[in-house]
Design an enzyme around this catalytic site. Structure first.
Site, PDB file in Angstrom:
ATOM      1  N   ASN A  57      93.300-100.336 -36.225  1.00 41.54           N
ATOM      2  CA  ASN A  57      92.602 -99.275 -36.944  1.00 41.54           C
ATOM      3  C   ASN A  57      93.524 -98.062 -36.939  1.00 41.54           C
ATOM      4  O   ASN A  57      93.610 -97.339 -35.952  1.00 41.54           O
ATOM      5  CB  ASN A  57      91.276 -98.980 -36.217  1.00 41.54           C
ATOM      6  N   GLY A  88      81.296 -89.928 -36.184  1.00 39.30           N
ATOM      7  CA  GLY A  88      80.867 -90.069 -37.579  1.00 39.30           C
ATOM      8  C   GLY A  88      79.490 -90.709 -37.542  1.00 39.30           C
ATOM      9  O   GLY A  88      79.198 -91.473 -36.631  1.00 39.30           O
ATOM     10  N   PHE A 113      78.626 -85.106 -27.989  1.00 40.72           N
ATOM     11  CA  PHE A 113      77.168 -85.021 -27.958  1.00 40.72           C
ATOM     12  C   PHE A 113      76.627 -84.802 -26.554  1.00 40.72           C
ATOM     13  O   PHE A 113      75.594 -84.161 -26.369  1.00 40.72           O
ATOM     14  CB  PHE A 113      76.548 -86.280 -28.579  1.00 40.72           C
ATOM     15  N   LYS A 128      94.471 -97.267 -33.215  1.00 39.08           N
ATOM     16  CA  LYS A 128      93.639 -97.970 -32.234  1.00 39.08           C
ATOM     17  C   LYS A 128      93.891 -99.450 -32.397  1.00 39.08           C
ATOM     18  O   LYS A 128      94.029 -99.923 -33.527  1.00 39.08           O
ATOM     19  CB  LYS A 128      92.161 -97.724 -32.525  1.00 39.08           C
ATOM     20  N   HIS A 138      81.219 -97.314 -42.811  1.00 37.64           N
ATOM     21  CA  HIS A 138      80.716 -97.944 -41.579  1.00 37.64           C
ATOM     22  C   HIS A 138      80.063 -99.287 -41.896  1.00 37.64           C
ATOM     23  O   HIS A 138      79.208 -99.776 -41.140  1.00 37.64           O
ATOM     24  CB  HIS A 138      79.636 -97.084 -40.864  1.00 37.64           C
ATOM     25  N   ARG A 167      81.676 -83.101 -39.261  1.00 40.00           N
ATOM     26  CA  ARG A 167      81.443 -83.060 -40.719  1.00 40.00           C
ATOM     27  C   ARG A 167      80.055 -82.527 -41.033  1.00 40.00           C
ATOM     28  O   ARG A 167      79.110 -82.785 -40.291  1.00 40.00           O
ATOM     29  CB  ARG A 167      81.556 -84.468 -41.322  1.00 40.00           C
ATOM     30  N   GLU A 226      82.638-103.328 -33.882  1.00 33.88           N
ATOM     31  CA  GLU A 226      83.373-103.466 -35.140  1.00 33.88           C
ATOM     32  C   GLU A 226      84.610-104.339 -34.967  1.00 33.88           C
ATOM     33  O   GLU A 226      84.973-105.087 -35.872  1.00 33.88           O
ATOM     34  CB  GLU A 226      83.760-102.077 -35.664  1.00 33.88           C
ATOM     35  N   ARG A 233      91.415-102.604 -40.205  1.00 37.42           N
ATOM     36  CA  ARG A 233      90.294-101.850 -40.776  1.00 37.42           C
ATOM     37  C   ARG A 233      90.863-100.972 -41.889  1.00 37.42           C
ATOM     38  O   ARG A 233      91.783-100.190 -41.663  1.00 37.42           O
ATOM     39  CB  ARG A 233      89.661-100.981 -39.700  1.00 37.42           C
ATOM     40  N   ASN A 248      73.565 -94.433 -26.468  1.00 35.39           N
ATOM     41  CA  ASN A 248      73.521 -93.775 -25.153  1.00 35.39           C
ATOM     42  C   ASN A 248      72.567 -92.600 -25.023  1.00 35.39           C
ATOM     43  O   ASN A 248      72.188 -92.249 -23.905  1.00 35.39           O
ATOM     44  CB  ASN A 248      74.926 -93.276 -24.784  1.00 35.39           C
TER      45      ASN A 248
HETATM   46  P1  AMP Z   1      81.513 -93.088 -31.239  1.00 32.50           P
HETATM   47  O1  AMP Z   1      82.086 -92.356 -32.419  1.00 32.50           O
HETATM   48  O2  AMP Z   1      80.612 -94.213 -31.619  1.00 32.50           O
HETATM   49  O3  AMP Z   1      82.535 -93.459 -30.213  1.00 32.50           O
HETATM   50  O4  AMP Z   1      80.545 -92.046 -30.501  1.00 32.50           O
HETATM   51  C1  AMP Z   1      81.056 -90.886 -29.920  1.00 32.50           C
HETATM   52  C2  AMP Z   1      79.908 -89.926 -29.600  1.00 32.50           C
HETATM   53  O5  AMP Z   1      78.984 -90.566 -28.693  1.00 32.50           O
HETATM   54  C3  AMP Z   1      80.370 -88.660 -28.927  1.00 32.50           C
HETATM   55  O6  AMP Z   1      79.725 -87.534 -29.536  1.00 32.50           O
HETATM   56  C4  AMP Z   1      79.872 -88.818 -27.504  1.00 32.50           C
HETATM   57  O7  AMP Z   1      79.590 -87.589 -26.910  1.00 32.50           O
HETATM   58  C5  AMP Z   1      78.600 -89.598 -27.723  1.00 32.50           C
HETATM   59  N1  AMP Z   1      78.150 -90.200 -26.474  1.00 32.50           N
HETATM   60  C6  AMP Z   1      78.775 -91.137 -25.722  1.00 32.50           C
HETATM   61  N2  AMP Z   1      78.062 -91.355 -24.583  1.00 32.50           N
HETATM   62  C7  AMP Z   1      76.972 -90.541 -24.627  1.00 32.50           C
HETATM   63  C8  AMP Z   1      75.864 -90.303 -23.758  1.00 32.50           C
HETATM   64  N3  AMP Z   1      75.734 -90.941 -22.604  1.00 32.50           N
HETATM   65  N4  AMP Z   1      74.936 -89.385 -24.150  1.00 32.50           N
HETATM   66  C9  AMP Z   1      75.074 -88.733 -25.305  1.00 32.50           C
HETATM   67  N5  AMP Z   1      76.092 -88.925 -26.166  1.00 32.50           N
HETATM   68  C10 AMP Z   1      77.023 -89.808 -25.835  1.00 32.50           C
END
Ligand code: AMP
Length: 403
Positions: free
Chosen positions: A14, A216, A287, A21, A184, A245, A388, A95, A338
């Site tokens: 990717n 995203g 997050f 990645k 996605h 975004r 993915e 990807r 999560n």
């Molecule tokens: P991704 O793009 O799918 O890798 O997701 C990344 C996002 O998931 C980031 O904003 C992280 O802060 C959030 N994230 C991962 N673990 C947690 C968690 N335990 N609680 C809240 N947000 C999470």
């Protein structure tokens, strides 16, 4: 050829504008053999995090371009005694973000395919050129291994016309291939199929709303196995509020920023894609931090959370109406898998619509697909971890060998 630990595996790549990645995995056993990320390629000080069979190494140094990054990754494998070029690697899966109107299935890469991906680069100027650089670099180093492009738009290629069409001058839209493509797709397809499997139901029996909430974020409405709507559009900027975004905004804002603020199109592009969303609202796109700060009473983090949630709920409502009957609502990706509060808050107060989250089930942390609604809930709510890389590896094998 001697049998090596990665014999029969797939290398999934990717490539982003300054990152790469990769994962080596066996799609039959689902075992991940190697995993890594090269970052800040071409930015002077680069870093590769490389994980191979339980061992992680971090290498800092300059990587001039993607060719250099891939060569460096192959060197890391060599240090572990694996000559990737001579390892019996079965396939490479790339990807590719945008398939335009040309690609809607995983496609074996050859010269013609490369030219076509290049031709559609204007549709995804931030993504496709990087994907292409990744394809070219890996092909140069592993010319004998079949390489397959898996497009992020593919799952949505057959969106109903009304969902795919912008109410823009039709001739202009047609000339510039402006329509809603959706992204996605690999994740939405994998997760919606896995949901059917988890529930022991046929894929074409279920109407689902899938929420892919990562940095995203996008949502899709899947009716009897066919996506009928999704929140991302011509580019991945439309729809939900994301890490950096905006998601949906009034197009008039762009004119305003250009005319009144004197911003260039490139500045506005950066603002909308990289400086907005949660980050724009509270300075942070992780997050976890947004949740922690909001819990601690931080007003801008709470506001970012409220705006994020408001958009989510608006689309959940819209997709319930579009689908008519909803069997499953499914959360996936970093936030969806999560962040229990996001799942609870986005579906709170919808008991009259047949949605009832079980607080205890929602609090469970697990890497397995699981139901988080009560047994009485008419609509089943699930968390289904996305994968993915596995989906891309399987599709690459299917295209390269029909298996
Ligand atoms: P991704 O793009 O799918 O890798 O997701 C990344 C996002 O998931 C980031 O904003 C992280 O802060 C959030 N994230 C991962 N673990 C947690 C968690 N335990 N609680 C809240 N947000 C999470």
């Amino acid at each position: 050829m001697s049998v090596t630990p990665i014999d029969g595996s797939v290398l999934v790549v990717n490539a982003g504008s300054s990152s790469l990645k990769y994962q080596v995995l066996d799609p039959r056993t689902e075992e991940v053999i190697a995993d890594g990320l090269a970052e800040q390629i071409g930015e002077g000080q680069s870093r590769i995090k490389h994980w191979y069979r339980g061992q992680e190494v971090v290498v800092d140094g300059a990587l001039a371009d993607h060719d250099a990054a891939i060569a460096a990754v192959l060197d890391l494998f060599a240090a572990d005694g694996v000559d990737v070029a001579d390892s019996g690697l079965a396939a490479v899966g790339h990807r590719v973000v945008h398939g335009g109107r040309s690609f809607f299935e995983p496609t074996l890469i050859n010269g013609t395919v490369r030219s076509e991906i290049e031709r559609i680069c204007p549709l995804a100027p931030l993504h496709n050129p990087a994907n292409l650089v990744g394809i070219n670099a890996v092909t140069a180093l592993l010319p004998e291994v079949p390489a397959v492009a898996v497009f992020d738009t593919a799952f949505f290629h057959d969106l109903p016309d009304a969902a795919a069409t912008y109410a823009l001058d039709a001739a202009v839209a047609d000339e510039y291939a402006i329509r809603r493509y959706g992204f996605h797709g690999t994740s939405h397809e994998y997760v919606s199929r896995k949901t059917a499997e988890t529930l022991g139901r046929g894929y074409d029996e279920l109407n689902q709303i899938v929420l892919h909430l990562g940095n995203g974020a996008s949502m899709s409405a899947v009716a009897a196995g066919r996506p009928i709507d999704t929140t991302m559009g011509m580019t991945p900027v439309e729809g939900l509020v994301m890490g950096t975004r905006t998601g949906d905004i009034d197009a008039g804002i762009v004119f305003q920023l250009a005319r009144v603020a004197g911003m260039s199109i490139d500045d506005i592009d950066t603002l909308v894609n990289k400086r907005s969303g949660l980050k724009g609202l509270c300075g942070e796109n992780d997050f976890r931090s947004v949740l922690e700060r909001a819990d601690a009473g931080d007003e801008s983090a709470q506001r970012a959370y409220d705006v994020y949630l408001h958009r989510l709920r608006r689309y959940i409502g819209a997709y319930m109406i579009e689908l008519g009957r909803v069997d499953a609502i499914v959360f996936t990706a970093g936030v969806g898998e999560n962040a229990a509060p996001v799942r609870a808050d986005s579906l709170a107060g919808l008991e009259n619509y047949g949605i009832e989250i079980d607080a205890e089930r929602n609090a469970i942390r697990s890497a397995e697909p699981r139901v988080i609604s009560t047994d009485a809930s008419a609509i089943t709510v699930l968390v289904v971890p996305t994968n993915e890389e596995l989906a891309i590896a399987r599709q690459a094998m299917e295209v390269a060998y029909g298996s």
